[in-house]
Write an enzyme that holds these catalytic residues in place. Structure first.
Site, PDB file in Angstrom:
ATOM      1  N   LEU A   7     -17.272  16.910 -76.312  1.00  0.00           N
ATOM      2  CA  LEU A   7     -15.987  16.296 -76.634  1.00  0.00           C
ATOM      3  C   LEU A   7     -15.132  16.294 -75.372  1.00  0.00           C
ATOM      4  CD1 LEU A   7     -13.655  15.300 -78.476  1.00  0.00           C
ATOM      5  CD2 LEU A   7     -13.227  17.703 -79.062  1.00  0.00           C
ATOM      6  N   ILE A   8     -14.622  15.122 -74.996  1.00  0.00           N
ATOM      7  CA  ILE A   8     -13.796  14.989 -73.790  1.00  0.00           C
ATOM      8  C   ILE A   8     -12.473  14.343 -74.172  1.00  0.00           C
ATOM      9  CG2 ILE A   8     -13.625  14.027 -71.465  1.00  0.00           C
ATOM     10  CD1 ILE A   8     -16.715  13.856 -71.463  1.00  0.00           C
ATOM     11  N   GLY A  10      -8.764  12.673 -73.508  1.00  0.00           N
ATOM     12  CA  GLY A  10      -8.213  11.812 -72.465  1.00  0.00           C
ATOM     13  C   GLY A  10      -9.282  11.054 -71.702  1.00  0.00           C
ATOM     14  N   SER A  13      -9.524   6.597 -69.496  1.00  0.00           N
ATOM     15  CA  SER A  13      -9.355   6.142 -68.113  1.00  0.00           C
ATOM     16  C   SER A  13      -9.509   7.321 -67.160  1.00  0.00           C
ATOM     17  CB  SER A  13      -7.968   5.511 -67.921  1.00  0.00           C
ATOM     18  OG  SER A  13      -6.954   6.479 -68.144  1.00  0.00           O
ATOM     19  N   GLY A  14      -9.523   7.002 -65.876  1.00  0.00           N
ATOM     20  CA  GLY A  14      -9.484   8.018 -64.832  1.00  0.00           C
ATOM     21  C   GLY A  14     -10.617   9.023 -64.864  1.00  0.00           C
ATOM     22  N   ILE A  15     -10.274  10.279 -64.585  1.00  0.00           N
ATOM     23  CA  ILE A  15     -11.263  11.351 -64.504  1.00  0.00           C
ATOM     24  C   ILE A  15     -12.006  11.523 -65.828  1.00  0.00           C
ATOM     25  CG2 ILE A  15     -11.469  13.877 -64.383  1.00  0.00           C
ATOM     26  CD1 ILE A  15      -9.455  13.815 -62.070  1.00  0.00           C
ATOM     27  N   SER A 130      -5.523  21.799 -62.076  1.00  0.00           N
ATOM     28  CA  SER A 130      -5.203  21.076 -60.847  1.00  0.00           C
ATOM     29  C   SER A 130      -5.069  22.064 -59.701  1.00  0.00           C
ATOM     30  CB  SER A 130      -3.883  20.310 -61.000  1.00  0.00           C
ATOM     31  OG  SER A 130      -3.497  19.719 -59.774  1.00  0.00           O
ATOM     32  N   TYR A 143       4.848  19.927 -63.080  1.00  0.00           N
ATOM     33  CA  TYR A 143       3.413  19.670 -63.224  1.00  0.00           C
ATOM     34  C   TYR A 143       2.612  20.881 -62.757  1.00  0.00           C
ATOM     35  CZ  TYR A 143      -1.163  17.472 -62.718  1.00  0.00           C
ATOM     36  OH  TYR A 143      -2.507  17.175 -62.809  1.00  0.00           O
TER      37      TYR A 143
END
Length: 268
Positions: A7-8, A10, A13-15, A130, A143
């Site tokens: 399960l992923i 987001g 799009s993107g990463i 991050s 962030y």
């Protein structure tokens, strides 16, 4: 054993999309999520509805996967949002929105998959944080704080669930060429702001870093490697050399020396 069920969050799009596409190509049964999957087409994996801010939405998505597959082996907690702005100028409500997504949303997804993983006596949770979460960055402090908080929760959860055969790790990416800049909440550059000139310059610098960032496939390959590691490490960093080295420098340099290096970099 049949291919692992992943399960992923987001993954539209993107990463997230890159990880989902790559794992699907490698034979995993991948369920990517988006808040509005009906509006999206041409995906090599199954895209289902999940909003990390809605507990019932999270549980419905997990129930759907378990009902179809009978198990859930890997969670890649990737959904997140960016935010920029001077702390003084940024509306506190926007700060809460970012923490609700990047921190509390990720926790709620973890809490929702853990009962099934305990039942299986196996599972892997990968929290995408991050490199910015290892340091307070000017005009990106909220962030950085949200991702740093998720790092600490990852460490705590890892110890709590280890006896159930579950591994919890985090992967901290640096700058990647994605559309994250367009999806950020940008505090406006207010005309009367004390930070107007420096903030405007740094907004342009941040966008240039993303535009020249690494290909998201690098993150996808890193996640694939972690999933196939018998005893994964707790922390992974994925980025260019200087971004990863900045974490080492923070550990070894005096605080004010490191602060000065960052201020020089951001021309403050």
């Amino acid at each position: 054993m049949s291919s692992k069920v992943v399960l992923i969050t987001g993954a539209s799009s993107g990463i997230g999309k890159s990880i989902a596409s790559y794992l699907s190509l490698k034979g995993f049964k991948v369920y990517g999520t988006s808040r509005n999957p009906k509006n999206l087409e041409n995906f090599s994996f199954e895209l289902i509805a999940l909003d990390v801010l809605d507990i019932s939405s999270i549980q419905n998505a997990i129930d759907l996967i378990v009902e179809k597959e009978g198990r859930l082996d890997v969670l890649v907690n990737n959904a997140g949002m960016g935010i920029t702005g001077p702390i003084e100028d940024t509306p506190t409500e926007e700060m809460r929105n970012v923490f609700n997504t990047n921190f509390f949303g990720a926790i709620d997804v973890m809490k929702s998959v853990l009962p099934q993983m305990r039942k299986q006596n196996s599972g892997l949770i990968i929290n995408v944080t991050s490199i910015a979460g290892y340091m307070g960055l000017p005009f990106r402090g909220v962030y950085s704080a949200s991702k740093g908080a998720l790092e600490i929760i990852t460490e705590a959860t890892s110890m709590e669930v280890k006896s159930f055969g579950i591994n919890v790790v985090n992967v901290a990416p640096g700058d990647f060429a994605t559309n994250i800049a367009s999806g950020r909440y940008h505090t406006p550059v207010f005309e009367n702001s004390a930070y107007k000139k420096k903030y405007k310059e740094n907004l342009e610098l941040m966008d240039s870093h993303v535009d020249s960032g690494l290909d998201p496939i690098v993150m996808a390959k890193s996640v694939f490697k972690i999933i196939n590691t018998k005893n994964p490490k707790l922390h992974y960093k994925v980025g260019d050399f200087m971004q990863k080295f900045s974490i080492v420098l923070k550990r070894i340099l005096p605080d004010r020396v490191y602060e000065k290096l960052l201020m020089n970099h951001y021309k403050l």
